[in-house]
Design a protein around this motif. Structure first.
Motif, PDB file in Angstrom:
ATOM      1  N   GLN A 147      57.098  33.365  36.809  1.00  0.00           N
ATOM      2  CA  GLN A 147      58.179  34.258  36.388  1.00  0.00           C
ATOM      3  C   GLN A 147      57.670  35.432  35.557  1.00  0.00           C
ATOM      4  N   ALA A 148      56.542  35.246  34.872  1.00  0.00           N
ATOM      5  CA  ALA A 148      56.021  36.292  33.999  1.00  0.00           C
ATOM      6  C   ALA A 148      55.227  37.350  34.750  1.00  0.00           C
ATOM      7  N   THR A 149      55.116  37.236  36.048  1.00  0.00           N
ATOM      8  CA  THR A 149      54.241  38.117  36.816  1.00  0.00           C
ATOM      9  C   THR A 149      54.855  39.502  37.049  1.00  0.00           C
ATOM     10  N   ILE A 150      54.041  40.528  36.826  1.00  0.00           N
ATOM     11  CA  ILE A 150      54.373  41.898  37.224  1.00  0.00           C
ATOM     12  C   ILE A 150      53.269  42.349  38.167  1.00  0.00           C
ATOM     13  N   LEU A 151      53.620  42.768  39.371  1.00  0.00           N
ATOM     14  CA  LEU A 151      52.639  43.279  40.314  1.00  0.00           C
ATOM     15  C   LEU A 151      52.726  44.801  40.358  1.00  0.00           C
ATOM     16  N   ASN A 152      51.586  45.452  40.136  1.00  0.00           N
ATOM     17  CA  ASN A 152      51.512  46.901  40.304  1.00  0.00           C
ATOM     18  C   ASN A 152      50.800  47.172  41.626  1.00  0.00           C
ATOM     19  N   VAL A 153      51.553  47.677  42.595  1.00  0.00           N
ATOM     20  CA  VAL A 153      51.061  47.820  43.964  1.00  0.00           C
ATOM     21  C   VAL A 153      50.894  49.301  44.282  1.00  0.00           C
ATOM     22  N   ASN A 154      49.680  49.686  44.687  1.00  0.00           N
ATOM     23  CA  ASN A 154      49.407  51.054  45.109  1.00  0.00           C
ATOM     24  C   ASN A 154      48.956  51.048  46.559  1.00  0.00           C
ATOM     25  N   VAL A 155      49.619  51.850  47.377  1.00  0.00           N
ATOM     26  CA  VAL A 155      49.407  51.837  48.818  1.00  0.00           C
ATOM     27  C   VAL A 155      48.794  53.160  49.259  1.00  0.00           C
ATOM     28  N   ASN A 200      41.070  52.532  51.470  1.00  0.00           N
ATOM     29  CA  ASN A 200      42.207  52.191  52.347  1.00  0.00           C
ATOM     30  C   ASN A 200      42.648  50.729  52.244  1.00  0.00           C
ATOM     31  N   TYR A 201      42.456  50.137  51.083  1.00  0.00           N
ATOM     32  CA  TYR A 201      43.035  48.825  50.799  1.00  0.00           C
ATOM     33  C   TYR A 201      44.279  49.001  49.930  1.00  0.00           C
ATOM     34  N   VAL A 202      45.245  48.126  50.123  1.00  0.00           N
ATOM     35  CA  VAL A 202      46.374  48.065  49.203  1.00  0.00           C
ATOM     36  C   VAL A 202      45.896  47.406  47.914  1.00  0.00           C
ATOM     37  N   SER A 203      46.078  48.090  46.803  1.00  0.00           N
ATOM     38  CA  SER A 203      45.693  47.553  45.501  1.00  0.00           C
ATOM     39  C   SER A 203      46.867  46.778  44.898  1.00  0.00           C
ATOM     40  N   VAL A 204      46.623  45.521  44.530  1.00  0.00           N
ATOM     41  CA  VAL A 204      47.642  44.690  43.878  1.00  0.00           C
ATOM     42  C   VAL A 204      47.067  44.232  42.542  1.00  0.00           C
ATOM     43  N   THR A 205      47.618  44.786  41.461  1.00  0.00           N
ATOM     44  CA  THR A 205      47.129  44.481  40.115  1.00  0.00           C
ATOM     45  C   THR A 205      48.171  43.678  39.354  1.00  0.00           C
ATOM     46  N   PRO A 206      47.834  42.453  38.935  1.00  0.00           N
ATOM     47  CA  PRO A 206      48.768  41.703  38.085  1.00  0.00           C
ATOM     48  C   PRO A 206      48.736  42.251  36.663  1.00  0.00           C
ATOM     49  N   LEU A 207      49.894  42.594  36.135  1.00  0.00           N
ATOM     50  CA  LEU A 207      49.990  43.151  34.791  1.00  0.00           C
ATOM     51  C   LEU A 207      50.582  42.134  33.835  1.00  0.00           C
ATOM     52  N   GLN A 208      50.280  42.325  32.556  1.00  0.00           N
ATOM     53  CA  GLN A 208      50.898  41.512  31.517  1.00  0.00           C
ATOM     54  C   GLN A 208      51.419  42.419  30.416  1.00  0.00           C
ATOM     55  N   ILE A 209      52.369  41.914  29.659  1.00  0.00           N
ATOM     56  CA  ILE A 209      52.976  42.716  28.602  1.00  0.00           C
ATOM     57  C   ILE A 209      52.206  42.603  27.300  1.00  0.00           C
TER      58      ILE A 209
END
Length: 255
Positions: A158-166, A226-235
């Motif tokens: 539930q605490a997950t934030i995904l920062n996705v750059n395409v 040319n990869y989708v970047s998926v970065t898990p963020l935290q507060i």
């Protein structure tokens, strides 16, 4: 599944429309978006004036005279009183990158962060548009749908934030997904001084700096290849590795 959509480019943004269309077959969608472009609003809440909420179109699409954070806060904290809660917040598709330091300023990321503050898993999606690229919102929308389906099959904490750059390329040119960390940029370019029609000085904030920490493993590197970047963020912004040094420093005697 109920998904709340928001953005920082405003309720008429092409990226928001593409995201809505891509996710509608997968979930019950509600859109609550700002009435105008709020890029760079970060996590600001409107506390000095009342907020107004207006319907747009025929679906569950609402427009707020506030920031992206206002939109998500209202939607999750009582705007739909008596209805089932949303299960997730998805923000975007941003018209441009949110790489490295950008996440500090981004209203797109802030909308996702507010969802996390209020107990929901959240995702921010950005299209890394370049001056000579073709603006492929459909690519980013398809990526967002794939990630939502993955979350439906295998829920994240539930605490997950995904920062996705395409990358801004046709979908068939994507090379896959990479889990990344945030890189960081050089300092921004100098401010731009101009004059208004009466000759008085006005100032524009300069463009963001280029990538500085952009090696393998970073979001910059993934997107450039040319990869989708998926970065898990935290507060939690605490620099935990420095706590012992800080304790020792505080216990020392001033000179």
């Amino acid at each position: 599944m109920k998904i709340l959509l928001s953005n920082d480019d405003g309720y008429r943004a092409e990226g928001l429309r593409a995201l809505d269309e891509a996710l509608t077959p997968l979930a019950d969608i509600t859109v609550v978006a700002p009435d105008r472009n709020r890029s760079g609003a970060s996590n600001s809440l409107t506390l000095d004036v009342p907020l107004r909420v207006m319907p747009f179109g025929e679906r569950r699409f609402l427009v707020v005279n506030g920031t992206p954070t206002d939109c998500v806060h209202l939607a999750v904290s009582g705007l739909f009183e008596g209805e089932d809660d949303h299960d997730m917040v998805v923000s975007g598709i941003n018209d441009g990158p949110n790489l490295g330091d950008d996440v500090i300023y981004s209203g797109t990321v802030a909308a996702a962060v507010e969802g996390r503050f209020l107990g929901l898993p959240a995702m921010a999606v950005s299209l890394v548009i370049q001056p000579d690229s073709g603006v492929h919102y459909e690519t980013a929308a398809r990526v967002a749908a794939e990630l939502v389906m993955r979350i439906q099959r295998s829920p994240l904490h539930q605490a997950t934030i995904l920062n996705v750059n395409v990358p801004d390329v046709p979908y068939d040119q994507l090379r896959g997904y990479q889990a990344t960390r945030l890189g960081f940029r050089h300092r921004s370019d100098p401010i731009v001084k101009m004059a208004d029609p009466r000759g008085r000085p006005v100032y524009w904030v300069g463009p963001a700096g280029g990538s500085q920490d952009a090696g393998p493993g970073t979001d910059f590197h993934a997107v450039a290849n040319n990869y989708v970047s998926v970065t898990p963020l935290q507060i939690d912004l605490t620099r935990h590795s420095m706590l012992d040094d800080m304790r020792n420093w505080l216990q020392g005697r001033p000179e």
